[in-house]
Design an enzyme around this catalytic site. Structure first.
Site, PDB file in Angstrom:
ATOM      1  N   ASP A 141      60.083  29.377  25.250  1.00  0.00           N
ATOM      2  CA  ASP A 141      60.059  28.187  26.098  1.00  0.00           C
ATOM      3  C   ASP A 141      60.337  26.951  25.249  1.00  0.00           C
ATOM      4  O   ASP A 141      59.594  26.635  24.329  1.00  0.00           O
ATOM      5  CB  ASP A 141      58.675  28.062  26.749  1.00  0.00           C
ATOM      6  CG  ASP A 141      58.624  26.887  27.714  1.00  0.00           C
ATOM      7  OD1 ASP A 141      58.906  27.086  28.905  1.00  0.00           O
ATOM      8  OD2 ASP A 141      58.313  25.753  27.272  1.00  0.00           O
TER       9      ASP A 141
ATOM     10  N   TYR B 272      61.960  18.527  23.020  1.00  0.00           N
ATOM     11  CA  TYR B 272      61.280  19.106  21.845  1.00  0.00           C
ATOM     12  C   TYR B 272      62.144  18.974  20.588  1.00  0.00           C
ATOM     13  O   TYR B 272      61.667  19.196  19.485  1.00  0.00           O
ATOM     14  CB  TYR B 272      60.948  20.592  22.049  1.00  0.00           C
ATOM     15  CG  TYR B 272      60.002  20.925  23.183  1.00  0.00           C
ATOM     16  CD1 TYR B 272      59.310  19.946  23.886  1.00  0.00           C
ATOM     17  CD2 TYR B 272      59.790  22.254  23.556  1.00  0.00           C
ATOM     18  CE1 TYR B 272      58.466  20.278  24.936  1.00  0.00           C
ATOM     19  CE2 TYR B 272      58.938  22.589  24.595  1.00  0.00           C
ATOM     20  CZ  TYR B 272      58.291  21.597  25.284  1.00  0.00           C
ATOM     21  OH  TYR B 272      57.455  21.944  26.314  1.00  0.00           O
TER      22      TYR B 272
ATOM     23  N   LYS C 297      64.317  22.573  29.615  1.00  0.00           N
ATOM     24  CA  LYS C 297      63.923  21.601  30.653  1.00  0.00           C
ATOM     25  C   LYS C 297      64.751  20.326  30.509  1.00  0.00           C
ATOM     26  O   LYS C 297      65.054  19.903  29.386  1.00  0.00           O
ATOM     27  CB  LYS C 297      62.438  21.247  30.503  1.00  0.00           C
ATOM     28  CG  LYS C 297      61.546  22.458  30.294  1.00  0.00           C
ATOM     29  CD  LYS C 297      60.085  22.111  30.181  1.00  0.00           C
ATOM     30  CE  LYS C 297      59.280  23.328  29.744  1.00  0.00           C
ATOM     31  NZ  LYS C 297      59.221  23.526  28.292  1.00  0.00           N
TER      32      LYS C 297
ATOM     33  N   HIS D 274      61.506  18.627  33.805  1.00  0.00           N
ATOM     34  CA  HIS D 274      60.359  18.550  32.899  1.00  0.00           C
ATOM     35  C   HIS D 274      59.144  17.824  33.504  1.00  0.00           C
ATOM     36  O   HIS D 274      58.017  18.284  33.400  1.00  0.00           O
ATOM     37  CB  HIS D 274      60.780  17.890  31.581  1.00  0.00           C
ATOM     38  CG  HIS D 274      59.926  18.289  30.420  1.00  0.00           C
ATOM     39  ND1 HIS D 274      60.406  18.431  29.152  1.00  0.00           N
ATOM     40  CD2 HIS D 274      58.607  18.584  30.336  1.00  0.00           C
ATOM     41  CE1 HIS D 274      59.430  18.802  28.340  1.00  0.00           C
ATOM     42  NE2 HIS D 274      58.330  18.897  29.038  1.00  0.00           N
TER      43      HIS D 274
END
Ligand code: A2P
Length: 279
Positions: A44, A49, A74, A107
């Site tokens: 994930d 990120y 996302k 997200h």
């Protein structure tokens, strides 16, 4: 149980590797290699990120078949809206060095506290995901951090019901009203921070239950998610913890202990509340 099955029949490996805050190239590459070695097949990530490109690099260098992995990413909050989401998706694919995603999520919802046109904005973003799904560029689509009012508005205009809602979920923050709503609409709930970012390790009831089954508190949290029908995404960068978090076959939490955890009076959310976030 190895997989959950989404409403469209797609199988999703029942534990995923969380990668939030793992953004150093070497650390990401080492963690992904180690995780795949010890059996993880579900990763994930998210554009925000800032590790998609390292995950792509790791997967490529390991040489595992793409079809053997389940990869989620996302679309970030700055990319809401149809055209921007489409562009963000292409960038994500590029970063991950793949030509499809297994699951693509919105997200965070745009919220009424911040945007007058929040419902419209969520609808436009969602229509982009629906089109990506129809174009077979993603095998499943869903949302993250959506509360009931966001979901209700989305369902008014959606042609495809979100298959997943990924929310903060651990014994200290169970969001039962969201979970119940998702289950009633056949959306799989995924748990981000199922260990409460480590805050669960000092909860006396969890320590006691872990001792009883001769496992760690982390293992109790992961198993508790699964027994509640929720897919956990524990994050670690340490080989021994990656193994530990996925090694949950050998015990079952008894109904009485599930009840204890399911009624813990804790309020230990991360504080990232969908209608209040300022990012
Ligand atoms: P690390 O990455 O150094 O292992 P969550 O998944 O709830 O967000 O929690 C992640 C946090 O918990 C990270 O700080 C991670 O640190 C730590 N962690 C993950 N697994 C374990 C474990 N089995 N035992 C102790 N700490 C863990």
């Amino acid at each position: 149980m190895d997989n959950f099955i989404l409403q469209n029949g797609v199988k999703i490996p029942c534990i995923g590797l969380g990668t939030w805050e793992n953004r150093d190239e070497k650390s990401v590459v080492d963690t992904i290699s180690e995780a795949i070695n010890c059996g993880y097949r579900h990763i994930d990530t998210a554009a925000v990120y800032a590790n998609e490109q390292y995950i792509g690099k790791a997967i490529n260098s390991i040489g595992i078949n793409r079809q053997d992995l389940f990869i989620t990413s996302k679309v970030w909050n700055t990319e809401r809206g149809y055209a921007k989401t489409m562009r963000a998706f292409e960038k994500t694919l590029n970063n991950l060095q793949t030509d499809y995603l297994d699951l693509y999520l919105v997200h965070w919802p745009a919220s009424p506290s911040k945007y007058d046109n929040w419902a419209e904005l969520n609808a436009e973003t969602w229509h982009a995901l629906e089109d990506l799904y129809k174009m077979q560029k993603v095998r499943a689509i869903g949302v993250s951090n959506f509360w009931i009012h966001h979901l209700e508005q989305l369902l008014n205009v959606a042609n495809i019901v979100p298959m997943v809602n990924q929310i903060e979920y651990h014994p200290g923050y169970r969001q039962s009203y969201v979970v119940d709503y998702c289950k009633a609409h056949n959306m799989l709930v995924e748990a981000w921070s199922p260990l409460g970012r480590g805050k669960m390790f000092s909860i006396p009831e969890l320590i006691q239950i872990a001792k009883k089954y001769n496992v760690s508190v982390a293992q109790v949290c992961v198993k508790w998610c699964l027994q509640n029908g929720i897919l956990p995404l524990p994050k670690s960068t340490k080989p021994e913890r990656l193994k530990e978090n996925a090694d949950i076959e050998g015990f079952t939490i008894a109904p009485d202990d599930m009840r204890i955890i399911n009624s813990l009076q804790l309020e230990s959310s991360s504080g990232q509340i969908p209608d209040e976030i300022d990012f």
